[in-house]
Motif scaffolding. Structure first.
Motif, short mmCIF file in Angstrom:
data_model
loop_
_atom_site.label_atom_id
_atom_site.label_comp_id
_atom_site.label_asym_id
_atom_site.label_seq_id
_atom_site.Cartn_x
_atom_site.Cartn_y
_atom_site.Cartn_z
N PRO A 262 0.81 -1.23 0.00
CA PRO A 262 0.00 0.00 0.00
C PRO A 262 0.84 1.28 0.00
N LEU A 263 1.93 1.30 0.79
CA LEU A 263 2.75 2.51 0.85
C LEU A 263 3.45 2.77 -0.48
N ALA A 264 3.97 1.72 -1.09
CA ALA A 264 4.62 1.88 -2.39
C ALA A 264 3.63 2.34 -3.45
N ARG A 265 2.41 1.78 -3.41
CA ARG A 265 1.38 2.20 -4.36
C ARG A 265 1.03 3.67 -4.17
N LEU A 266 0.97 4.10 -2.91
CA LEU A 266 0.67 5.50 -2.63
C LEU A 266 1.76 6.42 -3.17
N PHE A 267 3.02 6.01 -3.01
CA PHE A 267 4.13 6.81 -3.53
C PHE A 267 4.03 6.97 -5.04
N VAL A 268 3.72 5.88 -5.74
CA VAL A 268 3.64 5.92 -7.20
C VAL A 268 2.51 6.83 -7.65
N LEU A 269 1.32 6.66 -7.04
CA LEU A 269 0.17 7.47 -7.44
C LEU A 269 0.41 8.95 -7.16
N LEU A 270 0.93 9.26 -5.98
CA LEU A 270 1.24 10.66 -5.67
C LEU A 270 2.31 11.20 -6.60
N GLY A 271 3.28 10.36 -6.94
CA GLY A 271 4.33 10.80 -7.87
C GLY A 271 3.76 11.17 -9.22
N TRP A 272 2.84 10.33 -9.74
CA TRP A 272 2.20 10.65 -11.03
C TRP A 272 1.47 11.98 -10.95
N LEU A 273 0.69 12.16 -9.89
CA LEU A 273 -0.09 13.40 -9.75
C LEU A 273 0.81 14.62 -9.63
N VAL A 279 4.13 19.72 -14.45
CA VAL A 279 4.17 19.99 -15.88
C VAL A 279 3.14 21.05 -16.26
N ILE A 280 1.92 20.93 -15.70
CA ILE A 280 0.87 21.89 -16.01
C ILE A 280 1.26 23.29 -15.54
N LEU A 281 1.85 23.39 -14.35
CA LEU A 281 2.28 24.70 -13.85
C LEU A 281 3.38 25.29 -14.72
N LEU A 282 4.32 24.47 -15.17
CA LEU A 282 5.41 24.97 -16.00
C LEU A 282 4.90 25.44 -17.36
N VAL A 283 3.93 24.71 -17.91
CA VAL A 283 3.38 25.11 -19.21
C VAL A 283 2.58 26.40 -19.09
N SER A 284 1.84 26.54 -18.00
CA SER A 284 0.90 27.66 -17.87
C SER A 284 1.38 28.76 -16.94
N SER A 285 2.64 28.74 -16.52
CA SER A 285 3.12 29.71 -15.52
C SER A 285 2.98 31.15 -16.01
N GLN A 286 3.31 31.39 -17.27
CA GLN A 286 3.22 32.76 -17.79
C GLN A 286 1.78 33.25 -17.80
N LYS A 287 0.84 32.36 -18.20
CA LYS A 287 -0.56 32.74 -18.23
C LYS A 287 -1.09 32.96 -16.82
N LEU A 288 -0.71 32.08 -15.89
CA LEU A 288 -1.17 32.23 -14.51
C LEU A 288 -0.65 33.53 -13.91
N LEU A 289 0.60 33.86 -14.21
CA LEU A 289 1.16 35.09 -13.68
C LEU A 289 0.48 36.31 -14.28
N PHE A 290 0.11 36.21 -15.56
CA PHE A 290 -0.56 37.32 -16.23
C PHE A 290 -1.96 37.56 -15.64
N LEU A 291 -2.62 36.46 -15.22
CA LEU A 291 -3.97 36.57 -14.69
C LEU A 291 -3.99 36.97 -13.22
N ALA A 292 -2.85 36.86 -12.55
CA ALA A 292 -2.80 37.19 -11.12
C ALA A 292 -2.96 38.69 -10.91
N PRO A 293 -3.48 39.11 -9.74
CA PRO A 293 -3.57 40.54 -9.43
C PRO A 293 -2.19 41.20 -9.49
#
Length: 344
Positions: A262-273, A279-293
Motif C-alpha cells: 500500500p505505501l509503495a502504491r501510494l508513492f507511485v500514485l502521488l508521484g504521477w499526480l 508539468v501543467i504549472l510549467l506550461v501555464s506559468s506565464q498565463k497564470l502570472l498574467f492573470l494574477a492581481p
C-alpha cells in the motif's frame, strides 16, 4: 529502478536541451534544404551539431531506459524534461524564472522521487494479445470520435464565420498528439518485451519504427493545433494525455501493475499526480502570472514586472511543453505562440 529513472531524466534532458541548441543554431542559418551550401552551413554550425548529437544521445538513453523499466514509470518521469529545460534555460539562456516555475519544478522533482521509491516493487511486463487488440480498438475508436467531434466544431465555426480556433478544437488537438506520444513509448517497450518472451529480435527495430511513425503523426496533430490555437491549451492537454496514455496503455497492453504494498502504491500514485501538476504549472506559468492581481504578480516575479515583460518578449523562450517521446520531440519554436495569440 533508480538507474532507469536516472537514464530517463538524462534522456529527456538531452532531448529538450538538444532542441534548444538546435534552435539557437538555426537563428543564423537558412531554412534546411538539400542544397550543398545549406547542408555545409548546418554541418559547421557548432550549436546545431552539438544539439543534434545531444538529441540523438537522449533518444538512445530513452531506449535503454525503456528496455529496463515499465513504461508506466518511464513515461511520467519523462514529463520532467520540461523542468530540466526550465533550469537549463534559466542558467544558460539567462531566462527569468517566476515563483510558479519554481513550484512546478519542485513538484515534478518530488513526484519523480515518489515514483522512484514506489516503483522499486514493479514486476516485469508480459504482453496480452487480447488486451493489445482491445487497446488498438480503443485508440482507433477514440480517434474516430475526436476527429468527428473536431469536424463538427469546424463546421459550426465556418457557419458562424469565426476565424479563431474554439477551445474544444485546441483540446482535441492536444489530446490526439498526447495519445500518440504516449503510444510511441508503449510500442517501443513492446519490442523489448517481445524479445524477452523469446520472439525474434527483429521485433525491436520493427516496434521502434512504428514508434517513430506515431511520434511523427503526433507531431503533425500538435503542430496543427499550435498553428491555429493557443499553445498553453494544446501543450497542457498533450502533456497530460501523454502521461495518462503511457500509464494506462502500459498496464492494459503490457500487464504492468501497481506495487502490491500500500505505501509503495501510494508513492507511485502521488508521484504521477505531482509530476502532472508540475508539468501543467510549467506550461501555464506565464498565463497564470498574467492573470494574477498586479500586487501578487509583482511579488511572485520579484517586484520587476517591467523587466519581466521585456525579457519574456525579447528572449527566445525555448520551452518544449510537449511530452518527451522516444525519438521525436517537437521543435521548441513551434510551441511558443505569438504574443498576441498567447493573450487571447
Amino acid at each position: 529502478m533508480w538507474q532507469s529513472i536516472s537514464l530517463t531524466l538524462a534522456a529527456t534532458a538531452g532531448n529538450n536541451i538538444g532542441k534548444v541548441l538546435q534552435k539557437k543554431g538555426t537563428l543564423i542559418l537558412p531554412p534546411l534544404s538539400f542544397k550543398l551550401k545549406v547542408l555545409r552551413a548546418y554541418a559547421i554550425n557548432k550549436a546545431w551539431v552539438t544539439g543534434l548529437l545531444i538529441d540523438i544521445i537522449g533518444a538512445l538513453l530513452m531506449l535503454r531506459a525503456l528496455s529496463q523499466a515499465p513504461v508506466s514509470i518511464i513515461q511520467p518521469v519523462s514529463g520532467c524534461g520540461l523542468a530540466i529545460l526550465s533550469i537549463f534555460s534559466h542558467f544558460y539562456l539567462k531566462e527569468i524564472m517566476n515563483a510558479v516555475d519554481w513550484v512546478g519544478i519542485t513538484l515534478a522533482g518530488v513526484g519523480t522521487i515518489g515514483v522512484g521509491i514506489g516503483g522499486e516493487e514493479q514486476s516485469g511486463s508480459t504482453i496480452s494479445f487480447i488486451h493489445l487488440l482491445w487497446l488498438v480498438s480503443i485508440v482507433a475508436i477514440l480517434f474516430v470520435l475526436l476527429n468527428g467531434w473536431l469536424r463538427i466544431f469546424k463546421h459550426q465555426r465556418r457557419e458562424q464565420e469565426l476565424m479563431h480556433f474554439d477551445v474544444v478544437e485546441e483540446i482535441i488537438s492536444g489530446l490526439e498528439s498526447g495519445i500518440l506520444f504516449g503510444m510511441a513509448s508503449v510500442i517501443s517497450k513492446m519490442g523489448f518485451v517481445f524479445s524477452e518472451q523469446g520472439f525474434p529480435k527483429v521485433f525491436i527495430p520493427i516496434c521502434i519504427s512504428i514508434s517513430i511513425c506515431c511520434s511523427g503523426i503526433g507531431f503533425f496533430y500538435q503542430t496543427r493545433g499550435l498553428k491555429h490555437g493557443r499553445a498553453i491549451v494544446v501543450s497542457t492537454c498533450a502533456a497530460v494525455a501523454s502521461i495518462l496514455t503511457g500509464v494506462l496503455a502500459g498496464m492494459l497492453a503490457l500487464g504492468e501493475q501497481l506495487p502490491a504494498a500500500p505505501l509503495a502504491r501510494l508513492f507511485v500514485l502521488l508521484g504521477w499526480l505531482l509530476i502532472m501538476a508540475g508539468v501543467i504549472l510549467l506550461v501555464s506559468s506565464q498565463k497564470l502570472l498574467f492573470l494574477a492581481p498586479r500586487p501578487l504578480r509583482q511579488f511572485l516575479h520579484g517586484g520587476s514586472e517591467r523587466n519581466f515583460g521585456i525579457r519574456r518578449s525579447n528572449s527566445v523562450r525555448l520551452r518544449d511543453p510537449s511530452p518527451t517521446t522516444l525519438v521525436s520531440i517537437s521543435p521548441l519554436h513551434h510551441l511558443k505562440a505569438s504574443p498576441a495569440k498567447a493573450k487571447t
